[in-house]
Enzyme design. Sequence first.
Site, mmCIF file in Angstrom:
data_model
loop_
_atom_site.group_PDB
_atom_site.id
_atom_site.type_symbol
_atom_site.label_atom_id
_atom_site.label_comp_id
_atom_site.label_asym_id
_atom_site.label_seq_id
_atom_site.Cartn_x
_atom_site.Cartn_y
_atom_site.Cartn_z
ATOM 1 N N GLY A 10 -7.034 -2.716 9.567
ATOM 2 C CA GLY A 10 -6.898 -3.573 9.625
ATOM 3 C C GLY A 10 -5.407 -4.821 9.962
ATOM 4 O O GLY A 10 -4.952 -3.808 10.958
ATOM 5 N N LYS A 69 -8.191 -3.783 1.434
ATOM 6 C CA LYS A 69 -8.427 -4.691 0.630
ATOM 7 C C LYS A 69 -8.283 -3.995 -0.398
ATOM 8 O O LYS A 69 -9.157 -2.298 -0.792
ATOM 9 C CB LYS A 69 -9.620 -5.527 0.470
ATOM 10 C CG LYS A 69 -9.096 -6.502 1.403
ATOM 11 C CD LYS A 69 -8.694 -7.444 1.655
ATOM 12 C CE LYS A 69 -7.638 -8.214 2.479
ATOM 13 N NZ LYS A 69 -8.961 -8.812 3.203
ATOM 14 N N ALA A 121 0.108 -11.526 8.653
ATOM 15 C CA ALA A 121 -0.976 -10.387 9.825
ATOM 16 C C ALA A 121 -1.975 -11.055 10.283
ATOM 17 O O ALA A 121 -3.146 -11.488 9.067
ATOM 18 C CB ALA A 121 -0.883 -8.762 9.497
ATOM 19 N N LYS A 174 5.488 -11.786 -5.331
ATOM 20 C CA LYS A 174 4.867 -11.829 -4.323
ATOM 21 C C LYS A 174 3.699 -12.140 -4.936
ATOM 22 O O LYS A 174 2.790 -13.173 -3.941
ATOM 23 C CB LYS A 174 4.698 -10.730 -3.742
ATOM 24 C CG LYS A 174 3.727 -10.158 -2.621
ATOM 25 C CD LYS A 174 3.951 -11.400 -1.280
ATOM 26 C CE LYS A 174 3.029 -11.680 -0.629
ATOM 27 N NZ LYS A 174 2.234 -10.528 0.562
ATOM 28 N N ASN A 178 0.349 -14.949 -3.875
ATOM 29 C CA ASN A 178 -0.917 -14.672 -3.896
ATOM 30 C C ASN A 178 -1.829 -15.194 -4.559
ATOM 31 O O ASN A 178 -3.163 -15.737 -3.984
ATOM 32 C CB ASN A 178 -0.696 -13.157 -3.289
ATOM 33 C CG ASN A 178 -0.258 -12.525 -2.081
ATOM 34 O OD1 ASN A 178 0.449 -11.585 -2.592
ATOM 35 N ND2 ASN A 178 -1.050 -12.417 -1.343
ATOM 36 N N SER A 244 -5.333 -13.352 3.969
ATOM 37 C CA SER A 244 -5.956 -12.635 3.588
ATOM 38 C C SER A 244 -7.684 -13.048 3.319
ATOM 39 O O SER A 244 -8.993 -12.081 3.665
ATOM 40 C CB SER A 244 -5.306 -10.722 3.446
ATOM 41 O OG SER A 244 -4.546 -11.362 1.934
ATOM 42 N N PRO A 254 -16.085 -9.590 1.330
ATOM 43 C CA PRO A 254 -16.031 -9.703 -0.436
ATOM 44 C C PRO A 254 -14.365 -10.454 -0.916
ATOM 45 O O PRO A 254 -13.867 -9.919 -0.082
ATOM 46 C CB PRO A 254 -16.170 -8.509 -0.764
ATOM 47 C CG PRO A 254 -17.013 -7.801 -0.563
ATOM 48 C CD PRO A 254 -16.890 -8.490 1.406
ATOM 49 N N LEU A 255 -13.896 -11.326 -1.630
ATOM 50 C CA LEU A 255 -12.720 -12.007 -1.567
ATOM 51 C C LEU A 255 -11.663 -11.524 -2.928
ATOM 52 O O LEU A 255 -12.495 -10.267 -2.933
ATOM 53 C CB LEU A 255 -12.444 -12.732 -1.695
ATOM 54 C CG LEU A 255 -13.610 -14.156 -1.364
ATOM 55 C CD1 LEU A 255 -13.304 -15.534 -1.717
ATOM 56 C CD2 LEU A 255 -12.764 -14.258 0.183
HETATM 57 N N1 LIG Z 1 -2.695 -9.822 5.795
HETATM 58 C C1 LIG Z 1 -1.564 -10.354 5.957
HETATM 59 O O1 LIG Z 1 -1.254 -11.208 6.367
HETATM 60 C C2 LIG Z 1 -1.371 -9.777 4.146
HETATM 61 C C3 LIG Z 1 -2.627 -8.465 3.662
HETATM 62 N N2 LIG Z 1 -1.927 -8.240 2.833
HETATM 63 C C4 LIG Z 1 -2.661 -7.522 1.655
HETATM 64 O O2 LIG Z 1 -2.543 -6.458 2.351
HETATM 65 C C5 LIG Z 1 -4.011 -5.919 2.697
HETATM 66 C C6 LIG Z 1 -4.744 -5.453 3.080
HETATM 67 O O3 LIG Z 1 -5.234 -6.755 4.037
HETATM 68 P P1 LIG Z 1 -5.740 -6.691 5.693
HETATM 69 O O4 LIG Z 1 -5.065 -5.869 5.831
HETATM 70 O O5 LIG Z 1 -5.571 -8.744 5.804
HETATM 71 O O6 LIG Z 1 -7.010 -6.447 5.220
HETATM 72 P P2 LIG Z 1 -8.215 -6.226 6.598
HETATM 73 O O7 LIG Z 1 -9.837 -6.905 6.364
HETATM 74 O O8 LIG Z 1 -7.989 -7.033 7.751
HETATM 75 O O9 LIG Z 1 -8.187 -4.553 6.753
HETATM 76 C C7 LIG Z 1 -8.502 -3.565 5.796
HETATM 77 C C8 LIG Z 1 -9.392 -2.597 6.818
HETATM 78 O O10 LIG Z 1 -9.787 -1.793 5.483
HETATM 79 C C9 LIG Z 1 -10.808 -1.291 6.904
HETATM 80 N N3 LIG Z 1 -11.363 -0.675 5.490
HETATM 81 C C10 LIG Z 1 -12.471 -1.163 4.434
HETATM 82 N N4 LIG Z 1 -12.475 0.174 3.686
HETATM 83 C C11 LIG Z 1 -12.316 1.718 4.324
HETATM 84 C C12 LIG Z 1 -13.104 2.521 4.752
HETATM 85 N N5 LIG Z 1 -13.918 3.359 3.027
HETATM 86 N N6 LIG Z 1 -12.312 3.736 5.392
HETATM 87 C C13 LIG Z 1 -11.381 2.931 5.992
HETATM 88 N N7 LIG Z 1 -10.996 2.297 6.503
HETATM 89 C C14 LIG Z 1 -11.390 0.736 5.419
HETATM 90 C C15 LIG Z 1 -11.271 -2.245 7.146
HETATM 91 O O11 LIG Z 1 -13.004 -2.130 7.686
HETATM 92 P P3 LIG Z 1 -13.526 -3.260 8.527
HETATM 93 O O12 LIG Z 1 -13.044 -4.108 8.389
HETATM 94 O O13 LIG Z 1 -14.286 -2.150 9.775
HETATM 95 O O14 LIG Z 1 -14.621 -3.013 7.188
HETATM 96 C C16 LIG Z 1 -10.287 -2.991 7.145
HETATM 97 O O15 LIG Z 1 -9.654 -3.679 8.663
HETATM 98 C C17 LIG Z 1 -4.688 -6.106 0.713
HETATM 99 O O16 LIG Z 1 -4.638 -6.200 -0.065
HETATM 100 C C18 LIG Z 1 -3.823 -7.702 1.424
HETATM 101 O O17 LIG Z 1 -3.977 -8.389 0.505
HETATM 102 C C19 LIG Z 1 -0.322 -7.949 2.535
HETATM 103 C C20 LIG Z 1 0.455 -8.952 2.872
HETATM 104 C C21 LIG Z 1 -0.135 -9.906 4.415
HETATM 105 C C1 LIG Z 2 1.663 -14.612 1.196
HETATM 106 C C2 LIG Z 2 0.485 -14.140 1.973
HETATM 107 C C3 LIG Z 2 -0.119 -15.428 1.965
HETATM 108 C C4 LIG Z 2 0.989 -13.899 3.867
HETATM 109 O O1 LIG Z 2 0.357 -13.246 4.627
HETATM 110 C C5 LIG Z 2 -0.563 -12.986 2.079
HETATM 111 O O2 LIG Z 2 -0.058 -12.258 1.875
HETATM 112 C C6 LIG Z 2 -1.273 -12.936 2.233
HETATM 113 O O3 LIG Z 2 -2.637 -13.238 3.821
HETATM 114 O O4 LIG Z 2 -2.379 -12.286 1.556
#
Ligand SMILES: NC(=O)C1=CN([C@@H]2O[C@H](COP(=O)(O)OP(=O)(O)OC[C@H]3O[C@@H](n4cnc5c(N)ncnc54)[C@H](OP(=O)(O)O)[C@@H]3O)[C@@H](O)[C@H]2O)C=CC1
Ligand SMILES: CC(C)(CO)C(=O)C(=O)O
Length: 291
Positions: A10, A69, A121, A174, A178, A244, A254-255
């Site tokens: 993701g 997630k 991201a 961090k 969040n 995110s 889901p959150l």
């Molecule tokens: N986005 C951000 O800026 C930040 C996020 N984070 C953390 O990083 C983690 C990921 O977040 P984020 O990238 O935003 O989340 P996303 O929802 O963008 O990405 C999660 C990905 O996992 C995929 N997925 C779900 N279940 C499966 C599975 N069983 N097998 C393979 N792939 C699967 C989803 O696919 P599909 O959508 O097709 O279901 C999706 O592409 C979280 O813990 C978040 O809190 C940390 C810092 C910043």
């Molecule tokens: C702190 C923040 C907002 C930075 O992307 C984050 O970690 C999230 O989106 O889950």
Amino acid sequence: MTPTAILGAGAIGMALAAHLDSTGHPVTLVGGRPRTSITLTTPTTTSTHPVAHEPVPTGPAELVVVAVKAHQTPELAGALRVLCAEGTTVLVAQNGVEHRERLAPFTGPAAIVPAIAYLNAERTAVDRTSVRSTPGPDLLLPDDDAARAVAGRFAGADLRVATTSDFTTALWTKLLLNVTGNPITALTGRRAEVLRDEHVGAVAEALLTEAVAVGRAEGADLPDDAVAGALAWLRGLADGATSSMLQDREAGSPLENDALTGAVLRAADRHGLPVPTHRTVNALLGVVNRT
Ligand SMILES: NC(=O)C1=CN([C@@H]2O[C@H](COP(=O)(O)OP(=O)(O)OC[C@H]3O[C@@H](n4cnc5c(N)ncnc54)[C@H](OP(=O)(O)O)[C@@H]3O)[C@@H](O)[C@H]2O)C=CC1
Ligand SMILES: CC(C)(CO)C(=O)C(=O)O
């Protein structure tokens, strides 16, 4: 062995995949929707990276990046059983403070490296992610051999990877962001600008003050200006930045509140500390999750 497998391509998983490819490490996406390439946009450049895709893993991997997630982690059990072997490292790129506990039931003999991602991201298409810059390191890891080896894999990438010997403090530093920025953006349905609203400031300060007390009880060495520092960081997010959790709210998904606010509640209960603002926020996030 597969060089690098990404579980959860993701917003964050695609960004890390693109950076690994940029250093010459081939990347295989495992599970999720099939893709042949990933496009990463940063404030300075856009680059496209070829990726392989396997619906299910075919054997062990050297490096497994977990970026689903937190609540989706148990769904990876079958894939992790195949991917994890002696010599495998699992990089857990998730928010929260319970990375090791969350992954340990599924990783067998693999080494777990928890990662704190500071990248902001946003997934803009199934094969595209856009990253806004934030201060400090992009990826913060503990200071041990497995983590240093992971950092080495990113050497040469346009990604600031650092290690710290006080990972507990880093995790809570961090988490402060969040448990404040994510619920406030998700509940208001507004991007990071809402964090600069003066009325929202009082809610943010209450959440931060409670979480700092809990983090300290958990052993985090949070400074006296931790509340002000976290609020300033959140208010400094680039215009248009999202979270995110807001992305999940907008997608009707889901959150991730149990790994974030829930972690504060669990730790507060361990220490008998009052966290009424977090309880209120968690109740509201629960309502969103049930509708
Ligand atoms: N986005 C951000 O800026 C930040 C996020 N984070 C953390 O990083 C983690 C990921 O977040 P984020 O990238 O935003 O989340 P996303 O929802 O963008 O990405 C999660 C990905 O996992 C995929 N997925 C779900 N279940 C499966 C599975 N069983 N097998 C393979 N792939 C699967 C989803 O696919 P599909 O959508 O097709 O279901 C999706 O592409 C979280 O813990 C978040 O809190 C940390 C810092 C910043
Ligand atoms: C702190 C923040 C907002 C930075 O992307 C984050 O970690 C999230 O989106 O889950």
